[in-house]
Scaffold this motif. Structure first.
Motif, PDB file in Angstrom:
ATOM      1  N   ARG A 143       0.843  -1.186   0.000  1.00  0.00           N
ATOM      2  CA  ARG A 143       0.000   0.000   0.000  1.00  0.00           C
ATOM      3  C   ARG A 143       0.880   1.239   0.000  1.00  0.00           C
ATOM      4  O   ARG A 143       1.775   1.377   0.839  1.00  0.00           O
ATOM      5  N   VAL A 144       0.664   2.141  -0.951  1.00  0.00           N
ATOM      6  CA  VAL A 144       1.427   3.382  -1.050  1.00  0.00           C
ATOM      7  C   VAL A 144       0.711   4.450  -0.223  1.00  0.00           C
ATOM      8  O   VAL A 144      -0.464   4.733  -0.453  1.00  0.00           O
ATOM      9  N   LEU A 145       1.444   5.042   0.726  1.00  0.00           N
ATOM     10  CA  LEU A 145       0.843   6.002   1.645  1.00  0.00           C
ATOM     11  C   LEU A 145       1.400   7.400   1.425  1.00  0.00           C
ATOM     12  O   LEU A 145       2.618   7.606   1.460  1.00  0.00           O
ATOM     13  N   LEU A 146       0.505   8.344   1.217  1.00  0.00           N
ATOM     14  CA  LEU A 146       0.869   9.755   1.097  1.00  0.00           C
ATOM     15  C   LEU A 146       0.944  10.348   2.502  1.00  0.00           C
ATOM     16  O   LEU A 146      -0.042  10.358   3.237  1.00  0.00           O
ATOM     17  N   GLU A 147       2.134  10.839   2.873  1.00  0.00           N
ATOM     18  CA  GLU A 147       2.305  11.394   4.217  1.00  0.00           C
ATOM     19  C   GLU A 147       1.730  12.803   4.308  1.00  0.00           C
ATOM     20  O   GLU A 147       1.829  13.594   3.356  1.00  0.00           O
ATOM     21  N   THR A 148       1.133  13.117   5.443  1.00  0.00           N
ATOM     22  CA  THR A 148       0.713  14.504   5.701  1.00  0.00           C
ATOM     23  C   THR A 148       1.995  15.317   5.933  1.00  0.00           C
ATOM     24  O   THR A 148       2.624  15.233   6.983  1.00  0.00           O
ATOM     25  N   HIS A 149       2.356  16.107   4.934  1.00  0.00           N
ATOM     26  CA  HIS A 149       3.692  16.710   4.911  1.00  0.00           C
ATOM     27  C   HIS A 149       3.690  17.864   3.918  1.00  0.00           C
ATOM     28  O   HIS A 149       2.880  17.906   2.988  1.00  0.00           O
ATOM     29  N   ASP A 150       4.567  18.800   4.094  1.00  0.00           N
ATOM     30  CA  ASP A 150       4.828  19.964   3.238  1.00  0.00           C
ATOM     31  C   ASP A 150       3.557  20.559   2.630  1.00  0.00           C
ATOM     32  O   ASP A 150       2.718  21.079   3.346  1.00  0.00           O
ATOM     33  N   SER A 151       3.358  20.472   1.307  1.00  0.00           N
ATOM     34  CA  SER A 151       2.228  21.147   0.663  1.00  0.00           C
ATOM     35  C   SER A 151       0.881  20.572   1.082  1.00  0.00           C
ATOM     36  O   SER A 151      -0.157  21.213   0.905  1.00  0.00           O
ATOM     37  N   HIS A 152       0.870  19.354   1.611  1.00  0.00           N
ATOM     38  CA  HIS A 152      -0.367  18.693   2.033  1.00  0.00           C
ATOM     39  C   HIS A 152      -0.182  18.213   3.484  1.00  0.00           C
ATOM     40  O   HIS A 152      -0.274  17.022   3.781  1.00  0.00           O
ATOM     41  N   GLY A 153       0.073  19.165   4.363  1.00  0.00           N
ATOM     42  CA  GLY A 153       0.433  18.827   5.724  1.00  0.00           C
ATOM     43  C   GLY A 153      -0.726  18.481   6.627  1.00  0.00           C
ATOM     44  O   GLY A 153      -0.507  18.004   7.748  1.00  0.00           O
ATOM     45  N   THR A 154      -1.944  18.709   6.200  1.00  0.00           N
ATOM     46  CA  THR A 154      -3.108  18.376   7.019  1.00  0.00           C
ATOM     47  C   THR A 154      -3.841  17.177   6.443  1.00  0.00           C
ATOM     48  O   THR A 154      -3.684  16.826   5.271  1.00  0.00           O
ATOM     49  N   GLY A 155      -4.682  16.572   7.277  1.00  0.00           N
ATOM     50  CA  GLY A 155      -5.489  15.462   6.799  1.00  0.00           C
ATOM     51  C   GLY A 155      -6.443  15.892   5.703  1.00  0.00           C
ATOM     52  O   GLY A 155      -6.675  15.155   4.744  1.00  0.00           O
ATOM     53  N   ALA A 156      -6.998  17.085   5.829  1.00  0.00           N
ATOM     54  CA  ALA A 156      -7.934  17.579   4.815  1.00  0.00           C
ATOM     55  C   ALA A 156      -7.247  17.710   3.460  1.00  0.00           C
ATOM     56  O   ALA A 156      -7.825  17.365   2.419  1.00  0.00           O
ATOM     57  N   ALA A 157      -5.999  18.207   3.453  1.00  0.00           N
ATOM     58  CA  ALA A 157      -5.276  18.374   2.192  1.00  0.00           C
ATOM     59  C   ALA A 157      -4.925  17.027   1.575  1.00  0.00           C
ATOM     60  O   ALA A 157      -5.076  16.826   0.362  1.00  0.00           O
ATOM     61  N   ALA A 158      -4.452  16.097   2.389  1.00  0.00           N
ATOM     62  CA  ALA A 158      -4.133  14.768   1.861  1.00  0.00           C
ATOM     63  C   ALA A 158      -5.374  14.073   1.337  1.00  0.00           C
ATOM     64  O   ALA A 158      -5.334  13.389   0.298  1.00  0.00           O
ATOM     65  N   ALA A 159      -6.491  14.242   2.026  1.00  0.00           N
ATOM     66  CA  ALA A 159      -7.732  13.589   1.613  1.00  0.00           C
ATOM     67  C   ALA A 159      -8.230  14.096   0.263  1.00  0.00           C
ATOM     68  O   ALA A 159      -8.882  13.357  -0.479  1.00  0.00           O
TER      69      ALA A 159
END
Length: 306
Positions: free
Chosen positions: A126-142
């Motif tokens: 499973r490839v996981l996108l970390e909450t980090h830099d430009s998408h540091g919040t859960g809302a941004a990653a989602a």
């Protein structure tokens, strides 16, 4: 650090797993051959320590030309294949979108993650996108993960970045619920000063984040979440302590902190389970059982943008 030392330290301090930093300066990275991969896997297995994840440095939202697109696709594929060969269920990737408009970076990241998803599914990774830099919040990653729409692509919740982004743990949990793979924990001097400190010695409100995870849903086991998006804090849910001394040489040495760090996590989980967090934990009276504990092998991000 040599693999043998990593295994010895993890097992000796009671950790069930290790997240391997897959940078070329480390012993384990995508350029090592099949024989080396088999030896690493066997060494961890002999000690009863799992390889939790391959922490890669692919930036899936970065602006790239045609040649860069091909290079990124190759990098993602190689990380998936390395994880599969090591028996690791997860690959960590970064957003890295910079200052580009959100709609463009979201679309680029989603397209690239969707392209590698079939290979990940085929190899049981499973490839996981970390909450980090430009998408540091859960809302941004989602936003990105909702566009991907594939169960082999999910989220890695780094509690430091969501906290620094001003997002409440309950809101992070709600945003990432359908996608969550596992959680990286840590502690730092302050929100403005990300120097690592021993767990419990800094300013990060770790207990609030753990309380937000809630009890284990009955069907949530393994690296893929339950259909309802539950996060399994049993066999499938991991807390991984990421200690970034690689970027902060003045930080205390990790080996002497490992046992105390694991004890602190157990204490926090016990307090959450007992309702000691008051209103924060009140919605989860059953409390989470103790999850597997991992530690990331020396390092986090290749720059100091944290």
């Amino acid at each position: 650090m040599p693999v043998a030392d990593v295994v010895r330290l993890a097992a000796g301090a009671g950790y069930q797993g290790v997240e391997l930093r897959a940078h070329p300066e480390e012993p384990v990275h995508p350029l090592i051959g099949a024989r080396e991969r088999a030896a690493v896997r066997a060494e961890f297995a002999a000690a009863g320590v799992e390889i939790l994840a391959v922490a890669g440095y692919a930036r899936v939202a970065a602006e790239r030309d045609a040649a860069g697109e091909e290079e990124l696709a190759q990098e993602l594929s190689e990380l998936v294949l390395l994880a599969a060969d090591l028996g690791a269920p997860y690959v960590r990737v970064f957003p890295g979108g910079g200052e580009r408009p959100a709609d463009g970076v979201d679309a680029d990241a989603a397209r690239r993650l969707a392209a590698v998803a079939p290979l990940a599914a085929e190899r049981g990774v499973r490839v996981l996108l970390e909450t980090h830099d430009s998408h540091g919040t859960g809302a941004a990653a989602a936003r990105v993960l909702g566009l991907v729409g594939h169960r082999s692509v999910g989220a890695l919740w780094d509690v430091l970045h969501t906290w620094r982004g001003g997002e409440r743990p309950a809101d992070t949990r709600a945003a990432l619920a359908p996608y969550l793979g596992y959680v990286q924990v840590k502690d730092v001097v302050s929100a403005a000063d990300p120097r690592p400190v021993p767990l419990g010695a800094g300013a990060l409100p770790l207990a609030s984040a753990l309380a937000a995870l809630g009890p284990e849903p009955a069907a949530a086991h393994g690296p893929v979440p339950a259909p309802e998006g539950g996060y399994g804090l049993g066999t499938g849910g991991w807390l991984c302590w990421e200690y970034e001394k690689r970027w902060f040489p003045e930080a205390p040495e990790l080996p002497g902190l490992l046992a105390a760090g694991r004890d602190h996590l157990r204490q926090v989980l016990d307090e959450v389970a007992a309702g000691a967090m008051g209103d924060v934990a009140a919605a989860f009276p059953a409390g989470p059982p103790t999850p597997p504990a991992g530690v990331q092998e020396e390092g986090g991000t290749p720059d100091r943008s944290d």
